[in-house]
Design a protein around this motif. Structure first.
Motif, PDB file in Angstrom:
ATOM      1  N   SER A  40      26.256  19.489   0.591  1.00  0.00           N
ATOM      2  CA  SER A  40      26.860  19.079   1.843  1.00  0.00           C
ATOM      3  C   SER A  40      25.688  18.706   2.758  1.00  0.00           C
ATOM      4  O   SER A  40      24.612  18.367   2.267  1.00  0.00           O
ATOM      5  CB  SER A  40      27.710  20.206   2.426  1.00  0.00           C
ATOM      6  OG  SER A  40      28.391  19.744   3.586  1.00  0.00           O
TER       7      SER A  40
ATOM      8  N   ASP B 114      35.984  18.036   3.648  1.00  0.00           N
ATOM      9  CA  ASP B 114      37.316  17.566   3.253  1.00  0.00           C
ATOM     10  C   ASP B 114      37.368  16.040   3.157  1.00  0.00           C
ATOM     11  O   ASP B 114      37.653  15.357   4.139  1.00  0.00           O
ATOM     12  CB  ASP B 114      38.346  18.064   4.272  1.00  0.00           C
ATOM     13  CG  ASP B 114      39.786  17.785   3.840  1.00  0.00           C
ATOM     14  OD1 ASP B 114      39.979  17.142   2.788  1.00  0.00           O
ATOM     15  OD2 ASP B 114      40.709  18.197   4.567  1.00  0.00           O
TER      16      ASP B 114
ATOM     17  N   LYS C 131      32.496  23.787   0.145  1.00  0.00           N
ATOM     18  CA  LYS C 131      33.923  24.085  -0.057  1.00  0.00           C
ATOM     19  C   LYS C 131      34.790  23.724   1.148  1.00  0.00           C
ATOM     20  O   LYS C 131      36.013  23.630   1.024  1.00  0.00           O
ATOM     21  CB  LYS C 131      34.092  25.560  -0.420  1.00  0.00           C
ATOM     22  CG  LYS C 131      33.585  25.872  -1.837  1.00  0.00           C
ATOM     23  CD  LYS C 131      33.750  27.334  -2.207  1.00  0.00           C
ATOM     24  CE  LYS C 131      33.355  27.573  -3.660  1.00  0.00           C
ATOM     25  NZ  LYS C 131      33.458  28.997  -4.050  1.00  0.00           N
ATOM     26  N   THR C 132      34.177  23.534   2.323  1.00  0.00           N
ATOM     27  CA  THR C 132      34.967  23.196   3.512  1.00  0.00           C
ATOM     28  C   THR C 132      34.917  21.715   3.878  1.00  0.00           C
ATOM     29  O   THR C 132      35.675  21.268   4.742  1.00  0.00           O
ATOM     30  CB  THR C 132      34.522  24.022   4.742  1.00  0.00           C
ATOM     31  OG1 THR C 132      33.119  23.817   4.963  1.00  0.00           O
ATOM     32  CG2 THR C 132      34.796  25.493   4.532  1.00  0.00           C
TER      33      THR C 132
ATOM     34  N   ASN D 154      29.712  27.546   1.306  1.00  0.00           N
ATOM     35  CA  ASN D 154      30.816  27.391   2.251  1.00  0.00           C
ATOM     36  C   ASN D 154      30.910  25.956   2.767  1.00  0.00           C
ATOM     37  O   ASN D 154      32.011  25.401   2.912  1.00  0.00           O
ATOM     38  CB  ASN D 154      30.637  28.361   3.421  1.00  0.00           C
ATOM     39  CG  ASN D 154      31.809  28.297   4.390  1.00  0.00           C
ATOM     40  OD1 ASN D 154      32.953  28.570   4.031  1.00  0.00           O
ATOM     41  ND2 ASN D 154      31.541  27.907   5.623  1.00  0.00           N
TER      42      ASN D 154
END
Length: 447
Positions: free
Chosen positions: A147, A382, A379-380, A376
């Motif tokens: 990310s 979008d 996974k967050t 995190n």
């Protein structure tokens, strides 16, 4: 004595003949070894893969690896040309979350199915698997995933009496950069991508536009680059870089900024989470014990402020060495490879973002203080809801349509030109808006 001499000669002739047979057999074995050609990006993790690949060749003497290591924009151009023309130059290609579903949909890639049980495909993080799939079929295996986040120098912040919040805003980042810039000492308040390319400056800038409330297109596929949100996001970026960034920023991509940061030239850097392992590696970074981290900045909305990307390995349908190529990819993206890197470079430097098991390892948690944060962030992110207002596309830092590769790069060139002082922000965005509209109209997206 004559008899002994004759025996010696006969023995020597037999030895020479046996050696010749052995040599011929060895030559035949070498001739039979399959050569697979692998195209990868020239990022540090991929250079490490090439270095460690001798381990694969030792275990697979019937496979030889031919490496083509390319700068990011060049790799994308070469891979796209090869796959669209079917020229079959490469047996293994490094592609990403942008290409894998699109090329899989068109039947250009071999599905990554029937993986061995010990590969443990379900150990690969679901968001990463999904980003490399089309209609539930996986078309590439992730080498690393990422990310984006904010890195900063804890010593410089302390010296100025500044505290980095866990979730900074872009207004705060600009304020900090002003206080931290010390050009006489060769320290710049902030380093950001400026090099033109849909996956270079536009990857970062798209997340910036997202969090300022902007989007590439509205729900009718009308380009939005001349809106106040784009103007504010891009103008504040250019103002910040001109005031507090390094000279020649329009030439700096991920690798160039990584070099600046590891050599102590940047007080802050907003970029890919994969850089964390390099910044914390004492053999690669002069500031390894002085790095802090925070979330990627937000402004109007947290939506789309941090991206989701995977550099992954795929097999073009044109490869004539499908089984050997797959065997290599399974090695490079499997659990044993992560152990191999840990042994060679330390746990902080293993390829991040792919496997749940990596993040469950006590050794990784101890060596990588950023591990939980990065997991995190991945996974967050979008890709299905990347903006505050509705959009007809998926992708956080890109527009998930084939045409984006072309018009995204053209827009990136215009903005790099504005950063270099060759045109105004308004001129760059007007030109970009026209380019984006023309591309989607020609492709039939606009009604």
């Amino acid at each position: 004595m004559q008899s002994n001499l004759g025996s010696a000669r006969r023995f020597a002739r037999r030895a020479i003949a046996m050696a010749a047979v052995a040599c011929a057999a060895g030559g035949a074995a070498n001739a039979m070894a399959a050569t697979i050609t692998i195209a990868v990006v020239n990022n540090p993790d991929m250079i490490e893969m090439k270095k460690l690949s001798s381990d694969f060749e030792k275990s697979n003497p019937d496979i030889k690896l031919n490496w083509v290591v390319l700068e990011e924009n060049v790799l994308r151009q070469r891979a796209t040309t090869d796959i669209t023309t079917g020229s079959g130059q490469f047996d293994v290609m490094m592609i990403g979350a942008y290409e894998a579903p699109q090329w899989g949909k068109r039947g250009w890639l071999s599905p990554m199915s029937n993986l061995p049980a010990d590969y443990d495909v379900n150990d690969v993080m679901k968001p990463v698997r999904d980003s490399l799939s089309y209609n539930g079929t996986l078309y590439a295996l992730p080498f690393y995933a990422e990310s984006s986040m904010t890195f900063y120098r804890t010593d410089l912040f302390k010296a100025k009496g500044i505290t980095m919040p866990p979730k900074p805003t872009y207004d705060q980042i600009a304020e900090f950069a002003d206080k931290l810039t010390d050009k006489s000492a060769g320290v710049y308040g902030i380093c950001l991508r400026g090099k033109a390319g849909w996956g270079e400056n536009m990857a970062y800038l798209t997340t910036r536009v997202n969090t300022y409330g902007g989007r590439w297109f509205d729900d009718k596929w009308d380009a939005q680059l001349t809106t106040p949100e784009w103007k504010k996001a891009v103008s504040s970026y250019i103002d910040l870089m001109k005031k507090d960034g390094p000279p020649g920023a329009s030439s700096n991509g991920f690798n160039e900024n990584l070099t600046l940061m590891t050599s102590g030239k940047c007080a802050m850097w907003i970029d890919a989470t994969v850089a964390a392992g390099m910044l914390y590696n004492k053999s690669q970074s002069q500031v390894a014990d002085k790095i802090g981290f925070a979330a990627a900045p937000t402004e109007v909305t947290p939506k789309g402020s941090h991206w989701l990307w995977a550099w992954a390995l795929a097999i073009p349908k044109t490869s004539k060495k499908q089984d050997d190529a797959k065997k290599f990819i399974e090695w490079a993206t499997g659990k044993p490879y992560i152990e191999l890197v840990a042994k060679d470079e330390g746990w902080a430097s293993v390829p991040p973002g792919t496997r749940e098991s990596t993040y469950n390892r006590p050794e990784y948690k101890q060596a990588a203080p950023f591990a939980e944060f990065v997991e995190n962030a991945i996974k967050t992110a979008d890709p299905n809801h990347p903006t505050e207002k509705p959009v007809p596309y998926t992708g956080v830092q890109f527009v998930g349509i084939p045409e984006f590769q072309s018009f995204g790069t053209v827009v990136g060139q215009s903005i790099a030109g504005a950063l270099a002082g060759q045109m105004s922000v308004d001129q760059a965005l007007a030109a970009g808006n026209a380019t984006a509209n023309r591309a989607v109209k020609q492709a039939g997206y606009q009604k």
